[in-house]
Design a protein around this motif. Sequence first.
Motif, mmCIF file in Angstrom:
data_model
loop_
_atom_site.group_PDB
_atom_site.id
_atom_site.type_symbol
_atom_site.label_atom_id
_atom_site.label_comp_id
_atom_site.label_asym_id
_atom_site.label_seq_id
_atom_site.Cartn_x
_atom_site.Cartn_y
_atom_site.Cartn_z
ATOM 1 N N GLU A 1 0.827 -1.204 0.000
ATOM 2 C CA GLU A 1 0.000 0.000 0.000
ATOM 3 C C GLU A 1 0.865 1.259 0.000
ATOM 4 O O GLU A 1 0.572 2.242 -0.700
ATOM 5 N N GLU A 2 1.945 1.241 0.781
ATOM 6 C CA GLU A 2 2.826 2.405 0.825
ATOM 7 C C GLU A 2 3.553 2.596 -0.505
ATOM 8 O O GLU A 2 3.753 3.723 -0.964
ATOM 9 N N MET A 3 3.941 1.493 -1.140
ATOM 10 C CA MET A 3 4.573 1.587 -2.454
ATOM 11 C C MET A 3 3.603 2.166 -3.483
ATOM 12 O O MET A 3 3.978 2.982 -4.324
ATOM 13 N N GLU A 4 2.352 1.731 -3.416
ATOM 14 C CA GLU A 4 1.342 2.234 -4.345
ATOM 15 C C GLU A 4 1.101 3.730 -4.131
ATOM 16 O O GLU A 4 0.948 4.496 -5.095
ATOM 17 N N THR A 5 1.074 4.148 -2.863
ATOM 18 C CA THR A 5 0.910 5.573 -2.573
ATOM 19 C C THR A 5 2.073 6.401 -3.137
ATOM 20 O O THR A 5 1.879 7.463 -3.734
ATOM 21 N N ALA A 6 3.287 5.893 -2.953
ATOM 22 C CA ALA A 6 4.463 6.595 -3.486
ATOM 23 C C ALA A 6 4.429 6.632 -5.009
ATOM 24 O O ALA A 6 4.816 7.634 -5.623
ATOM 25 N N PHE A 7 3.953 5.564 -5.640
ATOM 26 C CA PHE A 7 3.882 5.519 -7.102
ATOM 27 C C PHE A 7 2.849 6.512 -7.625
ATOM 28 O O PHE A 7 3.096 7.218 -8.616
ATOM 29 N N GLN A 8 1.706 6.594 -6.971
ATOM 30 C CA GLN A 8 0.690 7.564 -7.378
ATOM 31 C C GLN A 8 1.191 8.999 -7.158
ATOM 32 O O GLN A 8 0.875 9.911 -7.934
ATOM 33 N N ASP A 9 1.967 9.196 -6.103
ATOM 34 C CA ASP A 9 2.552 10.521 -5.862
ATOM 35 C C ASP A 9 3.536 10.878 -6.984
ATOM 36 O O ASP A 9 3.587 12.031 -7.435
ATOM 37 N N LEU A 10 4.308 9.911 -7.445
ATOM 38 C CA LEU A 10 5.226 10.138 -8.555
ATOM 39 C C LEU A 10 4.471 10.533 -9.817
ATOM 40 O O LEU A 10 4.845 11.495 -10.511
ATOM 41 N N ILE A 11 3.396 9.806 -10.121
ATOM 42 C CA ILE A 11 2.598 10.132 -11.300
ATOM 43 C C ILE A 11 2.005 11.536 -11.184
ATOM 44 O O ILE A 11 2.001 12.315 -12.143
ATOM 45 N N GLY A 12 1.514 11.876 -9.998
ATOM 46 C CA GLY A 12 0.955 13.213 -9.804
ATOM 47 C C GLY A 12 1.986 14.313 -9.969
ATOM 48 O O GLY A 12 1.686 15.375 -10.534
ATOM 49 N N ARG A 13 3.199 14.071 -9.478
ATOM 50 C CA ARG A 13 4.250 15.080 -9.623
ATOM 51 C C ARG A 13 4.590 15.302 -11.096
ATOM 52 O O ARG A 13 4.785 16.433 -11.533
ATOM 53 N N ILE A 14 4.699 14.224 -11.847
ATOM 54 C CA ILE A 14 5.023 14.372 -13.279
ATOM 55 C C ILE A 14 3.897 15.088 -14.012
ATOM 56 O O ILE A 14 4.145 15.950 -14.870
ATOM 57 N N GLN A 15 2.659 14.785 -13.666
ATOM 58 C CA GLN A 15 1.525 15.367 -14.377
ATOM 59 C C GLN A 15 1.299 16.834 -14.033
ATOM 60 O O GLN A 15 1.002 17.635 -14.924
ATOM 61 N N PHE A 16 1.452 17.202 -12.765
ATOM 62 C CA PHE A 16 0.993 18.521 -12.332
ATOM 63 C C PHE A 16 2.103 19.444 -11.813
ATOM 64 O O PHE A 16 1.917 20.664 -11.814
ATOM 65 N N GLU A 17 3.224 18.907 -11.345
ATOM 66 C CA GLU A 17 4.233 19.752 -10.706
ATOM 67 C C GLU A 17 5.555 19.817 -11.466
ATOM 68 O O GLU A 17 6.393 20.660 -11.159
ATOM 69 N N SER A 18 5.766 18.946 -12.427
ATOM 70 C CA SER A 18 7.039 18.934 -13.149
ATOM 71 C C SER A 18 7.167 20.166 -14.042
ATOM 72 O O SER A 18 6.171 20.800 -14.409
ATOM 73 N N LYS A 19 8.406 20.482 -14.385
ATOM 74 C CA LYS A 19 8.713 21.631 -15.248
ATOM 75 C C LYS A 19 9.485 21.143 -16.466
ATOM 76 O O LYS A 19 10.392 20.322 -16.344
ATOM 77 N N LEU A 20 9.128 21.684 -17.618
ATOM 78 C CA LEU A 20 9.787 21.323 -18.871
ATOM 79 C C LEU A 20 10.453 22.569 -19.435
ATOM 80 O O LEU A 20 9.790 23.573 -19.692
ATOM 81 N N LYS A 21 11.762 22.493 -19.643
ATOM 82 C CA LYS A 21 12.513 23.615 -20.208
ATOM 83 C C LYS A 21 13.131 23.189 -21.533
ATOM 84 O O LYS A 21 13.862 22.199 -21.597
ATOM 85 N N ILE A 22 12.831 23.939 -22.587
ATOM 86 C CA ILE A 22 13.372 23.665 -23.909
ATOM 87 C C ILE A 22 14.630 24.500 -24.111
ATOM 88 O O ILE A 22 14.592 25.721 -24.010
ATOM 89 N N THR A 23 15.745 23.834 -24.384
ATOM 90 C CA THR A 23 17.001 24.533 -24.639
ATOM 91 C C THR A 23 17.290 24.671 -26.129
ATOM 92 O O THR A 23 18.063 25.540 -26.527
ATOM 93 N N LYS A 24 16.662 23.835 -26.945
ATOM 94 C CA LYS A 24 16.851 23.936 -28.397
ATOM 95 C C LYS A 24 15.687 23.264 -29.101
ATOM 96 O O LYS A 24 15.359 22.120 -28.817
#
Length: 343
Positions: A43-66
């Motif tokens: 259950e704790e692993m699943e919670t951490a995995f869902q947190d990872l997915i949420g971070r990528i979807q809503f909190e991550s930043k994408l910077k284009i250098t070229k």
Amino acid sequence: MSYFKQTTRMAKRLGDWLRDRTIFKKLVPGDQSFLGILCQNDEEMETAFQDLIGRIQFESKLKITKLRIGLVLEHSFHLSLEARLTDTGTIKAKMCPMTIDMWGPSGPFGEMTLPELKVHPNGTPITIDYQLVEIINWNALQVFLEHLLHDEKVNLDLIDGVAEIKSKPLKKGYRPIYFTRGVAMNGMHDAAFAVKKAEITANPPTCDDVKGDRAGLKVRFRVKNPSPVELSFGWCAFEIRNEEGELFAQLKGMLDIKIKYYDVQLCGIANKDVKLVKGKTRLIGLRCSGAGWCDGIIKSINVPVTDVWKMLKALGMDYDTPDPPSPDYFRWNGRWFKKGTWI
């Protein structure tokens, strides 16, 4: 103190610390069997995995250098990309390739496929080399590139990306993930064309639009590009006009915009009877030999030309003496004064 007493005291402190932890409190009232502990761990692993997915979807930043757009055709172009995805959390993961829509201010203009990504806490590099992109809306692409040439800031939205993600540290298999991200980039902001070198040519091309005392002219411009976007238009035609709108020169050459700084060499014919004034000379786009929709982008170019005295000097015309360049170093010509004493 004996080794046995030290070990006993350390074990007691560790037990007191664990008793206050959330994980220990969960184990006490629940099932403390081996199977129960495994279920809680899952259950704790699943919670951490869902947190990872949420971070990528809503909190991550994408910077284009070229971002390079080249080999432009009527229905397609080739795209190269260098970018970095950050703020994805502290867990490693792997994302499958995904197709995502590219949107400009007037809507979507194409799709690109992101490669397999190895998500890392220190940042995830994204690289695409010469990917063929089918144009789905010429008008949307033209508007996006015009904003890129003329505005200080421009937004590129990546929308409706669907992929699968797994995390080996968390022992979780592939799950679906939906990715949408807006990327703010610097625009070129009508960057000035600075004359780097000018010289006359022996065999000037014929041009009925240029009148008066005509002479062949070859000019190399240096241009600053604060944007991470590169554009390759191929052969393009331009004209140089003064503040009264009089035609001074008509020039042709390859326009290949690079990041940071790039050079453009144009050749053509000039009218020596037209006077140019510092700070009031413009370079205006005429046409492009590439795809038809590129003409509208080139015709929107109307940028200032600096260091025009180099062209006038090459043609043997009168010109204002340029201001001396400021030195790149600091030179102190006075005296240092300290506590009433010159030193």
